[in-house]
Design a protein around this motif. Sequence first.
Motif, PDB file in Angstrom:
ATOM      1  N   ARG A  90       0.826  -1.217   0.000  1.00 56.55           N
ATOM      2  CA  ARG A  90       0.000   0.000   0.000  1.00 56.55           C
ATOM      3  C   ARG A  90       0.852   1.256   0.000  1.00 56.55           C
ATOM      4  O   ARG A  90       0.388   2.327  -0.380  1.00 56.55           O
ATOM      5  CB  ARG A  90      -0.994   0.001   1.150  1.00 56.55           C
ATOM      6  CG  ARG A  90      -0.435   0.207   2.549  1.00 56.55           C
ATOM      7  CD  ARG A  90      -1.570   0.078   3.550  1.00 56.55           C
ATOM      8  NE  ARG A  90      -1.194   0.521   4.877  1.00 56.55           N
ATOM      9  CZ  ARG A  90      -1.914   1.386   5.610  1.00 56.55           C
ATOM     10  NH1 ARG A  90      -3.026   1.880   5.125  1.00 56.55           N
ATOM     11  NH2 ARG A  90      -1.519   1.730   6.810  1.00 56.55           N
ATOM     12  N   TYR A  91       2.106   1.142   0.429  1.00 57.60           N
ATOM     13  CA  TYR A  91       3.005   2.291   0.332  1.00 57.60           C
ATOM     14  C   TYR A  91       3.552   2.425  -1.086  1.00 57.60           C
ATOM     15  O   TYR A  91       3.681   3.539  -1.609  1.00 57.60           O
ATOM     16  CB  TYR A  91       4.147   2.137   1.344  1.00 57.60           C
ATOM     17  CG  TYR A  91       3.661   2.137   2.778  1.00 57.60           C
ATOM     18  CD1 TYR A  91       3.310   3.322   3.412  1.00 57.60           C
ATOM     19  CD2 TYR A  91       3.525   0.951   3.489  1.00 57.60           C
ATOM     20  CE1 TYR A  91       2.841   3.335   4.715  1.00 57.60           C
ATOM     21  CE2 TYR A  91       3.067   0.949   4.794  1.00 57.60           C
ATOM     22  CZ  TYR A  91       2.724   2.148   5.403  1.00 57.60           C
ATOM     23  OH  TYR A  91       2.256   2.158   6.700  1.00 57.60           O
ATOM     24  N   ALA A  92       3.854   1.295  -1.714  1.00 60.52           N
ATOM     25  CA  ALA A  92       4.364   1.323  -3.090  1.00 60.52           C
ATOM     26  C   ALA A  92       3.367   1.976  -4.033  1.00 60.52           C
ATOM     27  O   ALA A  92       3.753   2.617  -5.017  1.00 60.52           O
ATOM     28  CB  ALA A  92       4.697  -0.095  -3.547  1.00 60.52           C
ATOM     29  N   ASN A  93       2.070   1.849  -3.735  1.00 58.23           N
ATOM     30  CA  ASN A  93       1.041   2.459  -4.584  1.00 58.23           C
ATOM     31  C   ASN A  93       1.138   3.974  -4.631  1.00 58.23           C
ATOM     32  O   ASN A  93       0.566   4.607  -5.522  1.00 58.23           O
ATOM     33  CB  ASN A  93      -0.357   2.063  -4.090  1.00 58.23           C
ATOM     34  CG  ASN A  93      -0.695   0.620  -4.380  1.00 58.23           C
ATOM     35  OD1 ASN A  93      -0.141   0.022  -5.296  1.00 58.23           O
ATOM     36  ND2 ASN A  93      -1.605   0.058  -3.599  1.00 58.23           N
ATOM     37  N   HIS A  94       1.841   4.578  -3.673  1.00 60.79           N
ATOM     38  CA  HIS A  94       1.925   6.037  -3.590  1.00 60.79           C
ATOM     39  C   HIS A  94       3.287   6.586  -4.035  1.00 60.79           C
ATOM     40  O   HIS A  94       3.544   7.788  -3.877  1.00 60.79           O
ATOM     41  CB  HIS A  94       1.634   6.490  -2.156  1.00 60.79           C
ATOM     42  CG  HIS A  94       0.233   6.196  -1.711  1.00 60.79           C
ATOM     43  ND1 HIS A  94      -0.834   7.018  -2.009  1.00 60.79           N
ATOM     44  CD2 HIS A  94      -0.269   5.140  -1.010  1.00 60.79           C
ATOM     45  CE1 HIS A  94      -1.938   6.504  -1.495  1.00 60.79           C
ATOM     46  NE2 HIS A  94      -1.621   5.360  -0.887  1.00 60.79           N
ATOM     47  N   LEU A  95       4.134   5.750  -4.571  1.00 58.25           N
ATOM     48  CA  LEU A  95       5.452   6.209  -4.995  1.00 58.25           C
ATOM     49  C   LEU A  95       5.347   7.186  -6.162  1.00 58.25           C
ATOM     50  O   LEU A  95       4.388   7.145  -6.933  1.00 58.25           O
ATOM     51  CB  LEU A  95       6.325   5.008  -5.375  1.00 58.25           C
ATOM     52  CG  LEU A  95       6.696   4.081  -4.210  1.00 58.25           C
ATOM     53  CD1 LEU A  95       7.422   2.844  -4.724  1.00 58.25           C
ATOM     54  CD2 LEU A  95       7.542   4.809  -3.169  1.00 58.25           C
ATOM     55  N   PRO A  96       6.330   8.080  -6.323  1.00 56.29           N
ATOM     56  CA  PRO A  96       6.213   9.154  -7.317  1.00 56.29           C
ATOM     57  C   PRO A  96       6.478   8.692  -8.741  1.00 56.29           C
ATOM     58  O   PRO A  96       7.219   7.740  -8.989  1.00 56.29           O
ATOM     59  CB  PRO A  96       7.293  10.146  -6.872  1.00 56.29           C
ATOM     60  CG  PRO A  96       8.320   9.282  -6.210  1.00 56.29           C
ATOM     61  CD  PRO A  96       7.542   8.213  -5.504  1.00 56.29           C
TER      62      PRO A  96
END
Length: 263
Positions: A90-96
């Motif tokens: 779920r953090y990887a989904n927000h990477l730039p």
Amino acid sequence: MAKHYHEELEALQLALVRTQMAMTGSDAKSDARSDARSDERVVIVLEGRDGAGKDGTIKRITEHLSVRATRVVALPKPSDRERTQWYFQRYANHLPAAGEIVIFNRSWYNRAGVEVVMGFSTATEQEAFLRDAPDFERMLVESGIRLVKIWLDISKDEQAERLEARRTDPLKALKVSDMDKVAQAKWAEYSAARDVMLTRTHTPFAPWHIVRANDKKEARIAIIRHILNRIAPPEIAAEVKLPDPELLFPFEMAALEDGRLAK
């Protein structure tokens, strides 16, 4: 610092704007994009105790940046579905993407902090995180992401004052959380979790930097200076002073015992 704070902050915020213009290739007048953009991708991880000043620091970093190219990620507790996923998913989904800056106001390091202290995850899950986090971050860096990790450290007395101010100020009502109630009572447990986290996840490719944040204004200036020296083009970074090494410094084992980290 108080006398020159706003002047210094404005100059650093201008340097942040210029840095983002270089990343996106934006023209200051037309906001058009050009082939001159660097397409850098930046991830900034801000961690620290409750009341350490993360929100205020993020506000000063993002105040004049493009809302289209800047995102602040502060995820709520995971859903039932997310609990079944790979932890980092779920953090990887927000990477730039190219030209973007993403700031994690708390991050995957929840597993090494609040989840340890409050028992929200198992010892096996916590150990797996400490083992896997450096590999996850190595992959981010090797993909071309510029990763900046900062721990905001404050004293126990300073935290107590800030949490009390938060509790009694109606304008800060939205900052009050259940975790505030145990932050002081479990101070030693949070210190121990912090020390393990820093020791196990400080790496040459994704180092931790510590900022002594008892003075909010000094901490903000130091953090923005550090960020610019890590992500700005050389010609912009050359104009920015390095932060005071007594205030912001790379983590090292000696800091666990010599008083630079609050116990």
